[in-house]
Write a protein that holds these residues in place. Structure first.
Motif, PDB file in Angstrom:
ATOM      1  N   GLY A   1       0.843  -1.181   0.000  1.00  0.00           N
ATOM      2  CA  GLY A   1       0.000   0.000   0.000  1.00  0.00           C
ATOM      3  C   GLY A   1       0.887   1.243   0.000  1.00  0.00           C
ATOM      4  N   LYS A   2       0.272   2.385   0.206  1.00  0.00           N
ATOM      5  CA  LYS A   2       1.027   3.639   0.329  1.00  0.00           C
ATOM      6  C   LYS A   2       0.483   4.373   1.545  1.00  0.00           C
ATOM      7  CE  LYS A   2       3.043   7.341  -2.462  1.00  0.00           C
ATOM      8  NZ  LYS A   2       4.412   6.825  -2.301  1.00  0.00           N
ATOM      9  N   LEU A   3       1.001   3.977   2.710  1.00  0.00           N
ATOM     10  CA  LEU A   3       0.560   4.561   3.971  1.00  0.00           C
ATOM     11  C   LEU A   3       1.563   5.641   4.358  1.00  0.00           C
ATOM     12  CD1 LEU A   3      -0.119   1.168   5.791  1.00  0.00           C
ATOM     13  CD2 LEU A   3      -1.531   2.342   4.107  1.00  0.00           C
ATOM     14  N   ASN A   4       1.151   6.893   4.285  1.00  0.00           N
ATOM     15  CA  ASN A   4       2.094   7.971   4.582  1.00  0.00           C
ATOM     16  C   ASN A   4       1.409   9.114   5.313  1.00  0.00           C
ATOM     17  OD1 ASN A   4       0.740   9.406   2.525  1.00  0.00           O
ATOM     18  ND2 ASN A   4       2.128   8.606   0.978  1.00  0.00           N
ATOM     19  N   THR A   5       2.232   9.917   5.966  1.00  0.00           N
ATOM     20  CA  THR A   5       1.737  11.090   6.672  1.00  0.00           C
ATOM     21  C   THR A   5       2.875  12.079   6.848  1.00  0.00           C
ATOM     22  OG1 THR A   5       0.458  11.825   8.608  1.00  0.00           O
ATOM     23  CG2 THR A   5       2.265  10.299   9.016  1.00  0.00           C
ATOM     24  N   SER A   6       2.512  13.315   7.114  1.00  0.00           N
ATOM     25  CA  SER A   6       3.492  14.362   7.422  1.00  0.00           C
ATOM     26  C   SER A   6       2.927  15.205   8.550  1.00  0.00           C
ATOM     27  CB  SER A   6       3.764  15.233   6.193  1.00  0.00           C
ATOM     28  OG  SER A   6       4.702  16.249   6.494  1.00  0.00           O
ATOM     29  N   VAL A   7       3.745  15.474   9.571  1.00  0.00           N
ATOM     30  CA  VAL A   7       3.305  16.284  10.708  1.00  0.00           C
ATOM     31  C   VAL A   7       4.227  17.497  10.823  1.00  0.00           C
ATOM     32  CG1 VAL A   7       2.232  14.398  11.966  1.00  0.00           C
ATOM     33  CG2 VAL A   7       4.658  14.843  12.277  1.00  0.00           C
ATOM     34  N   HIS A   8       3.634  18.607  11.220  1.00  0.00           N
ATOM     35  CA  HIS A   8       4.362  19.879  11.256  1.00  0.00           C
ATOM     36  C   HIS A   8       4.501  20.377  12.688  1.00  0.00           C
ATOM     37  CE1 HIS A   8       5.898  23.683   9.792  1.00  0.00           C
ATOM     38  NE2 HIS A   8       4.997  24.329  10.533  1.00  0.00           N
ATOM     39  N   ASP A   9       5.707  20.751  13.047  1.00  0.00           N
ATOM     40  CA  ASP A   9       5.999  21.358  14.345  1.00  0.00           C
ATOM     41  C   ASP A   9       6.065  22.871  14.141  1.00  0.00           C
ATOM     42  OD1 ASP A   9       7.072  22.363  16.666  1.00  0.00           O
ATOM     43  OD2 ASP A   9       8.604  20.827  16.883  1.00  0.00           O
TER      44      ASP A   9
END
Length: 233
Positions: A91-99
């Motif tokens: 699959g393509k399980l991705n995320t991006s979190v911002h500080d």
């Protein structure tokens, strides 16, 4: 929500009649043999960063894959079935979190994961609940990004950079499921798995000023809900 989906799948499988027409299923059924098939489902991944300004990442999404295995049903009235199965899901399980305070973006991605597991089932004719445990692996990418000219925080001190590392991590997995034969050859199944890949350190390279970035230590656990179709051969 995942538990409700698993309960629904179990109810659906158990409601399937134990016949497939033409009297084919009158004979005693035996689960012994090799099998292979395909599956689809949903994976949730919790990645807890323990030593960095990066925040926890949740990587969720659909997965699809295939499995092969062998199992043997022991003679007698106990209905015990023991086997081994290996599978791979993609699959393509991705995320991006911002500080916000540090202007730091942290990213995670999983494109493949799989298991090698022992299965122990208790056959009731063509319906078989089972428990399972074994090895879990996953291909995981961790990354960090600092923009140019950040006004404050870590990114101002480090300068602009993009750093990442990809690793294949291994751990353990446990779970259970149900399989229902719909003919002499074909069966359908539903299963839920939980696994832990432990803590992994990622080296992300150098920052915008050429200094080595601190390692990022990540604790990773996985939950899988999958539905599948098997063919015996």
């Amino acid at each position: 929500m995942r538990c409700r989906g698993l309960v629904f799948a179990v109810s659906l499988l158990s409601s399937i009649p134990a016949w497939a027409g033409d009297g084919d299923l009158v004979r005693p059924f035996n689960w012994t043999g090799f099998y292979g098939g395909v599956h689809g489902g949903y994976a949730t991944n919790s990645l807890d960063v323990t030593n960095s300004a990066a925040r926890e990442q949740d990587l969720d999404g659909a997965v699809f894959g295939a499995q092969v295995g062998y199992q043997r049903q022991f003679p007698g009235s106990t209905g015990i079935v023991i086997g081994i199965e290996t599978d791979a899901s993609f699959g393509k399980l991705n995320t991006s979190v911002h500080d916000d305070a540090n202007f730091l973006d942290s990213s995670g991605e999983i494109d493949a994961l799989g298991t090698v597991r022992a299965r122990v089932g208790l056959a009731a004719g063509r319906f078989m609940p089972y428990i399972t445990a074994g090895l879990l692996w996953a291909r995981v990418d961790q990354g960090q990004h600092c923009p140019a000219a950040a006004p404050s925080g870590l990114c101002k001190a480090r300068g602009a950079y993009d750093g990442s590392e990809t690793k294949v991590n291994a751990g353990w997995v446990v779970g259970g499921g149900f399989e229902q034969a719909i003919s002499e050859r074909w069966s359908i199944k539903a299963e839920g798995l939980y696994g832990d890949l432990g803590e992994t350190s990622y080296e992300l390279g150098t920052d915008g000023k050429g200094a080595q970035l601190p390692k990022v230590d990540v604790n990773h656990d996985v939950t899988l809900l999958r539905f599948g179709l098997n063919s015996r051969f």
